[in-house]
Design an enzyme around this catalytic site. Structure first.
Site, PDB file in Angstrom:
ATOM      1  N   CYS A   1       6.787   3.493  -2.427  1.00 21.14           N
ATOM      2  CA  CYS A   1       7.354   2.240  -2.942  1.00 21.14           C
ATOM      3  C   CYS A   1       7.029   2.090  -4.428  1.00 21.14           C
ATOM      4  O   CYS A   1       7.886   1.692  -5.218  1.00 21.14           O
ATOM      5  CB  CYS A   1       6.801   1.040  -2.178  1.00 21.14           C
ATOM      6  N   ARG A   2       5.803   2.411  -4.798  1.00 23.34           N
ATOM      7  CA  ARG A   2       5.419   2.331  -6.214  1.00 23.34           C
ATOM      8  C   ARG A   2       6.223   3.340  -7.044  1.00 23.34           C
ATOM      9  O   ARG A   2       6.632   3.046  -8.166  1.00 23.34           O
ATOM     10  CB  ARG A   2       3.911   2.551  -6.368  1.00 23.34           C
TER      11      ARG A   2
ATOM     12  N   SER B   1       0.801  -1.224   0.000  1.00 25.78           N
ATOM     13  CA  SER B   1       0.000   0.000   0.000  1.00 25.78           C
ATOM     14  C   SER B   1       0.838   1.279   0.000  1.00 25.78           C
ATOM     15  O   SER B   1       0.290   2.372   0.132  1.00 25.78           O
ATOM     16  CB  SER B   1      -0.922   0.000   1.223  1.00 25.78           C
ATOM     17  N   CYS B   2       2.121   1.157  -0.189  1.00 22.65           N
ATOM     18  CA  CYS B   2       3.040   2.286  -0.066  1.00 22.65           C
ATOM     19  C   CYS B   2       3.199   3.020  -1.404  1.00 22.65           C
ATOM     20  O   CYS B   2       3.747   2.480  -2.362  1.00 22.65           O
ATOM     21  CB  CYS B   2       4.387   1.773   0.432  1.00 22.65           C
ATOM     22  N   THR B   3       2.727   4.256  -1.461  1.00 21.00           N
ATOM     23  CA  THR B   3       2.829   5.073  -2.673  1.00 21.00           C
ATOM     24  C   THR B   3       4.289   5.347  -3.028  1.00 21.00           C
ATOM     25  O   THR B   3       4.673   5.283  -4.199  1.00 21.00           O
ATOM     26  CB  THR B   3       2.088   6.410  -2.476  1.00 21.00           C
TER      27      THR B   3
END
Length: 135
Positions: free
Chosen positions: A13-14, A9-11
């Site tokens: 990370c994306r 769910s980590c923005t």
């Protein structure tokens, strides 16, 4: 090779994954919630940071607030066990290779992962483009 530690769910990370892909850099991704982070990996990350534990703790995580622990009072073994039990205590993404570590996503700092010879070529291309445009 670059190792990228992420969570689903980590923005940030994306963004890091997309940046690595866009720049065609080889990396291995590890979702720290799907696959437990090992003691050796935690030690390697800690050894690469400048500020140690302070650099990798996610002070905004709910578990950090809930545990209300002074990490300065913990032994290295206790900290490692906490990170293994509660991976959400780790700031994400974590990018690490043989020479550097980056905790969190930063557009400027992530460029350090581009090999020096490629950075030099890119810098020369930008200079040439600039020269052509303004000559």
């Amino acid at each position: 090779m670059i190792k990228l530690y992420t969570s689903p769910s980590c923005t940030s990370c994306r963004k890091a994954r997309a940046w690595l892909q866009t720049n065609q850099l080889r990396f291995e991704e590890k979702n720290i919630f799907a696959e437990s982070i090992s003691e050796a990996e935690i030690r390697h990350i800690l050894a690469a940071t400048e500020g140690g534990v302070e650099d990798i703790i996610s002070t905004r995580s709910k578990i950090y607030e809930k545990l209300d622990i002074d990490f300065n009072d913990l032994s290295l073994r206790e900290m490692i066990n906490l990170f293994k039990e509660y991976p959400s205590l780790l700031r994400r993404p974590i990018l690490i290779d043989e020479k550097r570590v980056l905790i969190g996503f930063n557009e400027d700092e992530i460029r350090a992962f581009i090999p020096r010879e490629i950075r030099g070529v890119a810098r020369n291309l930008i200079y040439l483009q600039h020269s052509v445009l303004y000559s």
